[in-house]
Write an enzyme that holds these catalytic residues in place. Structure first.
Site, PDB file in Angstrom:
ATOM      1  N   SER A 163      35.663  38.995  45.946  1.00  0.00           N
ATOM      2  CA  SER A 163      36.661  38.289  45.134  1.00  0.00           C
ATOM      3  C   SER A 163      35.953  37.520  44.033  1.00  0.00           C
ATOM      4  CB  SER A 163      37.483  37.315  45.985  1.00  0.00           C
ATOM      5  OG  SER A 163      38.352  38.002  46.853  1.00  0.00           O
TER       6      SER A 163
ATOM      7  N   ASN B 293      33.140  31.578  55.939  1.00  0.00           N
ATOM      8  CA  ASN B 293      33.677  30.689  54.910  1.00  0.00           C
ATOM      9  C   ASN B 293      33.751  29.232  55.347  1.00  0.00           C
ATOM     10  OD1 ASN B 293      35.725  32.143  56.568  1.00  0.00           O
ATOM     11  ND2 ASN B 293      37.121  30.652  55.682  1.00  0.00           N
TER      12      ASN B 293
ATOM     13  N   CYS C 154      45.362  25.609  64.091  1.00  0.00           N
ATOM     14  CA  CYS C 154      45.815  26.497  65.156  1.00  0.00           C
ATOM     15  C   CYS C 154      47.337  26.566  65.126  1.00  0.00           C
ATOM     16  CB  CYS C 154      45.325  25.986  66.509  1.00  0.00           C
ATOM     17  SG  CYS C 154      45.904  24.330  66.913  1.00  0.00           S
TER      18      CYS C 154
ATOM     19  N   THR D 175      48.315  49.326  36.263  1.00  0.00           N
ATOM     20  CA  THR D 175      47.436  49.093  35.128  1.00  0.00           C
ATOM     21  C   THR D 175      46.343  48.097  35.499  1.00  0.00           C
ATOM     22  OG1 THR D 175      49.258  49.490  33.596  1.00  0.00           O
ATOM     23  CG2 THR D 175      47.344  48.317  32.726  1.00  0.00           C
TER      24      THR D 175
END
Length: 601
Positions: free
Chosen positions: A208, A158, A337, A246
């Site tokens: 996603s 990513n 970090c 649901t």
């Protein structure tokens, strides 16, 4: 001043496209039945889910597995990890390992850590090192696979866009005959890199919707037939009893449309890979115009065609983001970090030097980006380059405190003699020092304990290294320790804040406390009785000298987003100066309100 936003952080999320939005609205308003209902109102939603599942199987060439719709990749990762480790509950497998890529999204090691502890597996978490180009060490995987309970890798990173060689990983763990459960985070490959789950022995794959123009909170998990499975959440038997709750029918329908686009490229808004690669070249050319010494942090052009990860010598990521933000362009930095300066753990794992890790910027666009959008973005970046070239060189003489609220360091510069007198640890601000006062031109002298007078300022240094800066004529002072200005919480708590719409009334003069690079990208609005400009390194001098204006008009500190204005207002009061208000928003907010007023007029 009021420029439209250009969003270049698509690896974080993408907008919902109008076609997707219309599908969701129709389902939410007109076909809102519960797919678990036995009456006809539930029939259509049930069919939508079934069709979405079939489309997913077609896209990824699945013949021996199934898809479970969920809230997204993080849920899918946790479900997969739980499913594999549940078999070892309470076994205290200290000699076993949990293998994951060193550059994985944090959701992976955090899920492994959590379920390893909760289930009492107690295996060792072992990060797979990456090579300088970000590729996983295949030999390392092959060596440790026999002792691993699970292998977690990603299809594409990513941050850097590095594409992993899934075929090589498959061979390293035994191919079709492997015994090791394999989870692949496939979020970034969706719509960018083909993924053939029929040809690869992947047991779990996560997706996603919001990474490819769908809504947030929707995704799916692929599970190969025969792979262990334990539901993460139990309920009313939805998703064939494998995920209670649901179903989000509107979100699933949106994901189904995305799958339809991937199945029929001719009817899709998504661009071909070579087109996207051309867009990336256009943006990179503009970036090099803005930053001629830019350094790429990724294998290029072999990484995702929608991602550029770069660093610029002398710039930390926060400063570059602020520059782009001021120009209305949204980009992002590497991950932070746990301590010290923010830096990309991904680039750190690749062995890149600290300055690149601390200055990493990710610029990413979506596969549905148009040529016009890319041209507009490139034009905006080129305009930034023109403004940067015209930026006036700042005056160097005088008192400077580069990071007053974090580092106890101050200098007094005498440009006539090119002498720099300083107190504090200069190593903590070496980037700033190198950019403002080159050692080739300036002589640097550490001030000793005692009093030192420079123009109107006196620096009093104690034997512990703490110091005080006072203004002799105005009688103001600021005290410092190693962490910067000693500023009690009462000063921050008592600063009066004011909304941007009130600031835009024109009844206030303003104090622009952004950095010069930000102000040159977006000028502050001209209103009120006047204005002052003060960058961070000049805040303390301002606090010690600031007297307001002769019109006795209220002064409002204003910055890019609201945080710095509060700090400067508190510093002025702490030094004994006049009351300064803090704008709750930023320059852009004020500009928007001014533009709205002008449009009404």
């Amino acid at each position: 001043m009021c420029v439209p936003e250009i969003f270049l952080d698509a690896n974080a999320t993408t907008p919902v496209l109008p076609e997707i939005s219309q599908i969701m609205q129709r389902l939410c308003c007109n076909q809102f039945g519960n797919p678990s209902s036995s009456h006809l109102a539930g029939a259509m939603p049930k069919r939508i889910i079934a069709d979405a599942r079939k489309a997913a199987a077609q896209v990824f060439n699945v013949v021996d597995g199934r898809f479970i719709f969920n809230s997204g990749a993080t849920e899918g990762i946790n479900t997969a990890v739980l499913s594999v480790l549940a078999e070892y509950t309470g076994q205290n497998r200290k000699n076993a390992i949990l293998l994951y890529g060193a550059t994985e999204h944090k959701a992976v090691p955090e899920a492994l850590k959590h379920w390893n502890h909760v289930l009492g597996v107690n295996a060792e978490l072992l990060a797979i090192p990456v090579l300088a180009d970000g590729a996983l060490d295949i030999q390392f995987i092959a060596k440790h696979a026999p002792n691993a309970l699970i292998l977690c890798t990603m299809g594409a990173n990513n941050e850097t866009g590095v594409i992993q060689d899934l075929q090589a990983i498959a061979r390293a763990i035994g191919g079709k005959d492997k015994q090791l459960p394999w989870l692949v985070d496939s979020v970034q490959v969706l719509g960018k890199v083909p993924l053939d789950l029929g040809a690869l022995p992947i047991d779990y794959a996560t997706f996603s919707a919001h990474k490819l123009y769908g809504p947030k909170g929707t995704g799916c998990l692929f599970i190969r037939e025969g792979a262990p499975y334990t539901p993460l959440q139990h309920g009313g038997g939805q998703e064939h009893g494998e995920r209670g709750g649901t179903e989000n029918v509107a979100g699933i329908a949106a994901l189904a449309r995305i799958f339809d686009w991937l199945l029929d490229p001719q009817q899709s808004p998504l661009q071909a890979m070579d087109t996207l690669a051309g867009y990336r070249e256009e943006l990179l050319l503009a970036l090099k115009n803005l930053f001629p010494n830019l350094v790429l942090n990724q294998p290029y052009p072999e990484s995702l065609p929608t991602t550029i990860n770069f660093s610029v010598p002398g710039f930390e990521s926060g400063k570059i983001i602020a520059i782009f933000d001021s120009a209305g362009i949204r980009v992002s930095a590497g991950s932070a970090c746990s301590k010290g300066k923010p830096q990309s753990f991904v680039l750190k794992a690749m062995g890149l030097p600290d300055w690149q890790c601390e200055g990493a910027i990710r610029l990413s666009f979506g596969p549905a980006s148009s040529a016009e959008f890319i041209q507009m973005a490139a034009a905006r970046i080129n305009a930034m380059a023109d403004r940067l070239k015209n930026l006036d060189e700042a005056e160097r003489s005088g008192l400077w405190v580069p990071d007053p609220l974090n580092v106890g360091f101050a200098v007094y510069a005498d440009e006539t003699s090119k002498s720099l007198y300083y107190v504090g640890n200069r190593d903590r601000v070496k980037t700033w020092l190198n950019s403002y006062f080159s050692t080739d031109e300036w002589k640097q002298q550490l001030l000793s304990e005692g009093e030192h007078k420079f123009a109107d300022f006196t620096l009093k240094i104690s034997e512990t290294g703490d110091f005080c800066i006072s203004h002799e004529k105005l009688g103001r002072a600021l005290s410092f320790n190693d962490s910067g200005v000693i500023l009690s919480s009462e000063y921050l708590e008592n600063v009066e804040t004011i909304a941007p719409e009130i600031v835009s009334s024109g009844e206030y003069s303003f104090l622009d406390v952004r950095e010069p690079l930000e102000t040159c990208m977006q000028e502050a609005p001209k209103f009120g009785a006047g204005g002052w400009v003060s960058q961070r390194a000049d805040w303390c001098r301002l606090a010690l000298e600031f007297e307001g204006n002769t019109a006795n008009q209220p002064v409002v500190a204003i910055c890019r987003s609201g945080g710095r204005s509060l700090s400067v207002a508190a510093l002025v009061r702490a030094a004994g100066g006049p009351n300064v208000l803090s704008c709750e928003g930023g320059v852009t907010d004020v500009v928007h309100f001014l533009a709205a007023k002008e449009s009404v007029i």
